[in-house]
Design a protein around this motif. Sequence first.
Motif, PDB file in Angstrom:
ATOM      1  N   VAL A  81     -29.087   4.935  20.971  1.00  0.00           N
ATOM      2  CA  VAL A  81     -28.412   3.749  20.444  1.00  0.00           C
ATOM      3  C   VAL A  81     -27.517   3.196  21.534  1.00  0.00           C
ATOM      4  CG1 VAL A  81     -26.899   2.873  18.639  1.00  0.00           C
ATOM      5  CG2 VAL A  81     -28.466   4.727  18.139  1.00  0.00           C
ATOM      6  N   ILE A  82     -27.646   1.905  21.781  1.00  0.00           N
ATOM      7  CA  ILE A  82     -26.803   1.300  22.807  1.00  0.00           C
ATOM      8  C   ILE A  82     -25.655   0.567  22.121  1.00  0.00           C
ATOM      9  CG2 ILE A  82     -26.712  -0.326  24.737  1.00  0.00           C
ATOM     10  CD1 ILE A  82     -29.635   0.463  25.267  1.00  0.00           C
ATOM     11  N   VAL A  83     -24.451   1.006  22.427  1.00  0.00           N
ATOM     12  CA  VAL A  83     -23.246   0.437  21.828  1.00  0.00           C
ATOM     13  C   VAL A  83     -22.302   0.080  22.965  1.00  0.00           C
ATOM     14  CG1 VAL A  83     -21.326   0.878  20.266  1.00  0.00           C
ATOM     15  CG2 VAL A  83     -23.500   2.008  19.878  1.00  0.00           C
ATOM     16  N   ASP A  84     -21.832  -1.142  22.972  1.00  0.00           N
ATOM     17  CA  ASP A  84     -20.913  -1.587  24.038  1.00  0.00           C
ATOM     18  C   ASP A  84     -21.437  -1.202  25.429  1.00  0.00           C
ATOM     19  OD1 ASP A  84     -19.285  -2.485  22.050  1.00  0.00           O
ATOM     20  OD2 ASP A  84     -18.032  -0.693  22.019  1.00  0.00           O
ATOM     21  N   ILE A 107     -30.113   2.503   7.823  1.00  0.00           N
ATOM     22  CA  ILE A 107     -29.021   1.709   8.406  1.00  0.00           C
ATOM     23  C   ILE A 107     -27.653   2.239   7.968  1.00  0.00           C
ATOM     24  CG2 ILE A 107     -27.999  -0.580   8.533  1.00  0.00           C
ATOM     25  CD1 ILE A 107     -30.693  -1.781   8.476  1.00  0.00           C
ATOM     26  N   THR A 108     -27.559   2.644   6.696  1.00  0.00           N
ATOM     27  CA  THR A 108     -26.272   3.160   6.216  1.00  0.00           C
ATOM     28  C   THR A 108     -25.870   4.393   7.014  1.00  0.00           C
ATOM     29  OG1 THR A 108     -27.034   2.434   4.072  1.00  0.00           O
ATOM     30  CG2 THR A 108     -25.022   3.733   4.112  1.00  0.00           C
ATOM     31  N   LYS A 109     -26.850   5.288   7.214  1.00  0.00           N
ATOM     32  CA  LYS A 109     -26.531   6.499   7.968  1.00  0.00           C
ATOM     33  C   LYS A 109     -26.137   6.157   9.407  1.00  0.00           C
ATOM     34  CE  LYS A 109     -29.699   9.649   5.589  1.00  0.00           C
ATOM     35  NZ  LYS A 109     -30.887  10.493   5.809  1.00  0.00           N
ATOM     36  N   LEU A 110     -26.841   5.187   9.991  1.00  0.00           N
ATOM     37  CA  LEU A 110     -26.520   4.796  11.368  1.00  0.00           C
ATOM     38  C   LEU A 110     -25.086   4.272  11.435  1.00  0.00           C
ATOM     39  CD1 LEU A 110     -27.428   4.105  14.333  1.00  0.00           C
ATOM     40  CD2 LEU A 110     -27.967   1.835  13.477  1.00  0.00           C
ATOM     41  N   ASN A 111     -24.742   3.400  10.488  1.00  0.00           N
ATOM     42  CA  ASN A 111     -23.400   2.827  10.499  1.00  0.00           C
ATOM     43  C   ASN A 111     -22.335   3.895  10.312  1.00  0.00           C
ATOM     44  OD1 ASN A 111     -24.267   0.260  11.015  1.00  0.00           O
ATOM     45  ND2 ASN A 111     -24.372  -0.335   8.857  1.00  0.00           N
ATOM     46  N   GLN A 112     -22.640   4.854   9.427  1.00  0.00           N
ATOM     47  CA  GLN A 112     -21.676   5.939   9.236  1.00  0.00           C
ATOM     48  C   GLN A 112     -21.513   6.728  10.527  1.00  0.00           C
ATOM     49  OE1 GLN A 112     -23.202   8.051   5.884  1.00  0.00           O
ATOM     50  NE2 GLN A 112     -22.185   6.702   4.419  1.00  0.00           N
ATOM     51  N   GLU A 130     -29.381  12.862  17.382  1.00  0.00           N
ATOM     52  CA  GLU A 130     -30.476  13.711  16.892  1.00  0.00           C
ATOM     53  C   GLU A 130     -31.141  13.017  15.712  1.00  0.00           C
ATOM     54  OE1 GLU A 130     -31.720  16.722  17.892  1.00  0.00           O
ATOM     55  OE2 GLU A 130     -30.434  16.487  19.672  1.00  0.00           O
ATOM     56  N   ALA A 131     -32.473  13.000  15.701  1.00  0.00           N
ATOM     57  CA  ALA A 131     -33.183  12.238  14.675  1.00  0.00           C
ATOM     58  C   ALA A 131     -32.725  12.542  13.249  1.00  0.00           C
ATOM     59  CB  ALA A 131     -34.678  12.451  14.818  1.00  0.00           C
ATOM     60  N   PRO A 132     -32.624  13.814  12.838  1.00  0.00           N
ATOM     61  CA  PRO A 132     -32.321  14.056  11.426  1.00  0.00           C
ATOM     62  C   PRO A 132     -30.984  13.459  10.973  1.00  0.00           C
ATOM     63  CG  PRO A 132     -33.042  16.081  12.511  1.00  0.00           C
ATOM     64  CD  PRO A 132     -32.838  15.063  13.585  1.00  0.00           C
ATOM     65  N   ASP A 133     -30.082  13.204  11.916  1.00  0.00           N
ATOM     66  CA  ASP A 133     -28.779  12.668  11.519  1.00  0.00           C
ATOM     67  C   ASP A 133     -28.868  11.273  10.924  1.00  0.00           C
ATOM     68  OD1 ASP A 133     -27.796  14.985  12.463  1.00  0.00           O
ATOM     69  OD2 ASP A 133     -26.927  14.170  14.306  1.00  0.00           O
ATOM     70  N   ILE A 134     -29.773  10.469  11.441  1.00  0.00           N
ATOM     71  CA  ILE A 134     -29.818   9.093  10.922  1.00  0.00           C
ATOM     72  C   ILE A 134     -31.206   8.702  10.412  1.00  0.00           C
ATOM     73  CG2 ILE A 134     -27.875   8.201  12.282  1.00  0.00           C
ATOM     74  CD1 ILE A 134     -29.926   6.983  14.206  1.00  0.00           C
ATOM     75  N   LEU A 135     -32.127   9.637  10.337  1.00  0.00           N
ATOM     76  CA  LEU A 135     -33.459   9.310   9.803  1.00  0.00           C
ATOM     77  C   LEU A 135     -33.359   8.880   8.341  1.00  0.00           C
ATOM     78  CD1 LEU A 135     -36.176  11.939  10.777  1.00  0.00           C
ATOM     79  CD2 LEU A 135     -36.220   9.505  11.209  1.00  0.00           C
ATOM     80  N   ALA A 136     -34.232   7.977   7.945  1.00  0.00           N
ATOM     81  CA  ALA A 136     -34.316   7.605   6.536  1.00  0.00           C
ATOM     82  C   ALA A 136     -34.732   8.844   5.740  1.00  0.00           C
ATOM     83  CB  ALA A 136     -35.343   6.499   6.364  1.00  0.00           C
ATOM     84  N   ASP A 137     -34.230   8.948   4.511  1.00  0.00           N
ATOM     85  CA  ASP A 137     -34.546  10.113   3.678  1.00  0.00           C
ATOM     86  C   ASP A 137     -36.047  10.344   3.579  1.00  0.00           C
ATOM     87  OD1 ASP A 137     -31.960  10.618   3.234  1.00  0.00           O
ATOM     88  OD2 ASP A 137     -31.889   9.797   1.193  1.00  0.00           O
ATOM     89  N   ARG A 138     -36.766   9.243   3.421  1.00  0.00           N
ATOM     90  CA  ARG A 138     -38.204   9.395   3.232  1.00  0.00           C
ATOM     91  C   ARG A 138     -38.865  10.002   4.457  1.00  0.00           C
ATOM     92  NH1 ARG A 138     -41.017   4.321   5.685  1.00  0.00           N
ATOM     93  NH2 ARG A 138     -39.271   2.923   5.953  1.00  0.00           N
ATOM     94  N   CYS A 139     -38.303   9.739   5.639  1.00  0.00           N
ATOM     95  CA  CYS A 139     -38.889  10.320   6.839  1.00  0.00           C
ATOM     96  C   CYS A 139     -38.598  11.810   6.917  1.00  0.00           C
ATOM     97  CB  CYS A 139     -38.360   9.629   8.087  1.00  0.00           C
ATOM     98  SG  CYS A 139     -38.896   7.926   8.204  1.00  0.00           S
ATOM     99  N   LEU A 140     -37.441  12.196   6.379  1.00  0.00           N
ATOM    100  CA  LEU A 140     -37.108  13.620   6.373  1.00  0.00           C
ATOM    101  C   LEU A 140     -38.068  14.390   5.471  1.00  0.00           C
ATOM    102  CD1 LEU A 140     -33.233  13.309   6.130  1.00  0.00           C
ATOM    103  CD2 LEU A 140     -34.519  14.161   8.084  1.00  0.00           C
TER     104      LEU A 140
END
Lengths: 140, 343, 347
Positions: free
Chosen positions: B147-150, B122-127, B157-167
């Motif tokens: 991601v649907i925003v407004d 979530i932190t990565k997504l928010n960033q 791209e998945a690696p940008d916001i994937l949880a560390d553990r998933c990476l």
Amino acid sequence: MAAEFEPRIVAFLCKWCSSAGADLAGVSRMEYPPNVIPIQVMCSGSVSPLYVFSALSHGADGVLVSGCHPGDCHYIKGNYYARRRLALVKKLLEYIGLEPQRFQMSWVSATEGVKFSQLIYDLVKELKPLGPQTKFRRNY
Amino acid sequence: MVSLDQLKEEVKKALSSGKVKYFIGYENIGSGWQVRPAFIRQPEDVDRLVWTPACFHNLVRFLHDEKRRRAREKNPDIRPVGLVVKGCDSRSINVLLQEKYIERNDVYIIGVSCELTGVINITKLNQHLNGLKPQKVLFGSKGTFKVIVDDREIEIEAPDILADRCLECPANFPVIADVILGEEIKRNPGNRYQSISAYEKMALDERWSFWQQQFSRCLRCYACRSVCPMCYCDECVADSIAYAVTAETTADEKAQKTRWVERNPELSENIFYHLVRAIHLAGRCVDCGECERVCPVEIPLRLLNKKMEKEAKELFGYEVGFDPAQPPLIACFRDNDPQDFIR
Amino acid sequence: MMEKTILKSSFPQWIKSLQSFKVFIPKRENFGWELSSNNQILEIASDYTYPVVPPKKLIFPQEEIFFEFEQNPDNGIELKEVLPEESPQVIFGVRPCDGRAVEAMDLVFGGSFEDLYYWRRRRQTTLVGLACHQPPSENCFCLSVEGSPYSEDGLDILLTDLGDRYFVKALTEKGEKLLSEAPSLFKEITPKDREEKERVHLEAQGKIKRHLNGARELPEKIKAIFDSNFWDEESSNCLRCGICTYLCPTCHCFDINDETKSLAPLRGRRIRTWDTCQFPDFTMHSSGHNPRPDRASRLRQRLAHKFLYFILLYDRFQCVGCGRCISLCPVGIDIIEVLTRARNHGK
């Protein structure tokens, strides 16, 4: 001059080998520093990581776990389990930032009184420069 | 792509045939994008189910509750409980099987493949969204998130916001399941121990000051323990009283209970608790990352568990959770286990 | 009551003038905001929301030492009382909900039996509130529990951010004293200031999205469904962790333990620590019987304490609507939803 720092070492010694080894050092009148607090356990395999953490949190400056040499365990394989479990404990403690010298393991057989006394000499020598262990110690 | 309709269909089938007692999946919280574990008891409720990149929770943890419930009831319903599991979650089922905490027919497993993605952080997504509020977070095609925003769709791209553990995940595909949804797509996990390498390289005192800061803010809410699929002990060393007390327990026994950890939240006790947990999870933790996610003060607990995972692999060649027949890490040994640290 | 304004540019000077106090100011940490007494920070960040751990921890700390005991040579036990230090503290950036929470705690620790330790800290604490411009979290619902984003309850000073300056309303003597530490920094208010403050307050009120309707009907309803299986269903995914209660600004339950440092001679201390109704051992009897044996009864206890028992005792909600328990719950248990369903249960 301030008194020199004397580390307190809690040693978990297996009843069949290491504790007997310590006894042998005693009855043979070998000298070794009085910094060690021996606790006899039935087997090094019975030493739970809790014992180690607990000794450190009660203020031990060093912890030693000592058992029979591989192949000599009175219960056949207790020391093999200990070796594996305590290797992890050692890695974990160091990862958190505890000095590696503070947690040690050794194999001392019932005939190795000399080895035991030398081991304690060495441990004390290594622990002295580190000073008291305050990282894990309870504050009250 | 995992088809949600297919998931619902499978759950409906399992529930209406009476094969499972109830089914645990994920549902949306309100109208938002975040999800929570959902208990589906009736076939007509399957429409509550969702499958999104926010399905972090490891539902295997709820098997403990089921086991305790069974122990309490006089004539328990012993049908299996249905679960949706990801790759990591399926490995925790394997560990529970390995420890004989559950039996294979206690659980009906619908495995979902994470394919080229996984769950988000979530932190990565928010960033990434830089202040924008997401309305929906969905799986995109070919390793992306949508991601649907407004009312606008953003592809990430998945690696940008994937949880560390998933990476760092070694198994994006369920290793044990009754039904599997989605394709098995190999993904290169990269360095599996990436997140801990920086800490391993630190000098001893640096490491200590890092961990001291982390542990000193622990509140001991025990969320890490409560959420963990492996923390099923009836009695934890961290509890000040014994749960295993019965009417037969004598006053003496109660008084003699060893208090390993005191209740005060001082550094020494916090460290003790976390060390015990880390060592108890060595060779059992499947890195589902839940402890770290739930921590309200964000203590990086994964770093502890990951270190133990790495040591188990490097020292003993031990991989967690791939084989339910394998003995637990510290209940086995090899003659040539390393012993260079022993004097 | 005293109303003034202070320029944001003068704010650091005000804080510097508070030499005789320990000053807590919100500090950004990787996990969110924390009330920090690190003296480097001299202003309240513009994007400050609210502290993850509410200000209760500075008045009702997680650990409170009551006394130390020691066995003396003739086998008697000597007790040494330990009291909180006498050091005045000021907490900046207290959100109105957290201020109301302190007021609710005052009721618990006050009344006919005053808790010495609590009041020793409480009396030395000055709470400087900061009215909300934006709801600090998307789960804020203070309006539904008789609070507001500019509530003055429990606070000593309420600040309202007016862009380049704060509208300062000193509500108590303690608050006025804080202003008198640097009187030259404060300006008289103009009608425009007041107007602007009113506008900011009203705007903030409109921004709160979540509501719990009919909260006053809840006590009766909770009583009515006390034994219903409603609670089983609602708590089915509860993990029994302590997040919702430890981070609740009004939860005040505690445990008292003796910690022995040595057995012979007996030496140790008695301490009070936070405890929570969400842990199974909270109600465990020494016989092994547990009157609240499952998650359902524990969830019910948490909600009933806030929306039934507290109302019976003090005629106010114990919940202040900060939304922390909703935002931080690992499995999305939402107090607003649960209570809304409770209200509609059986309809």
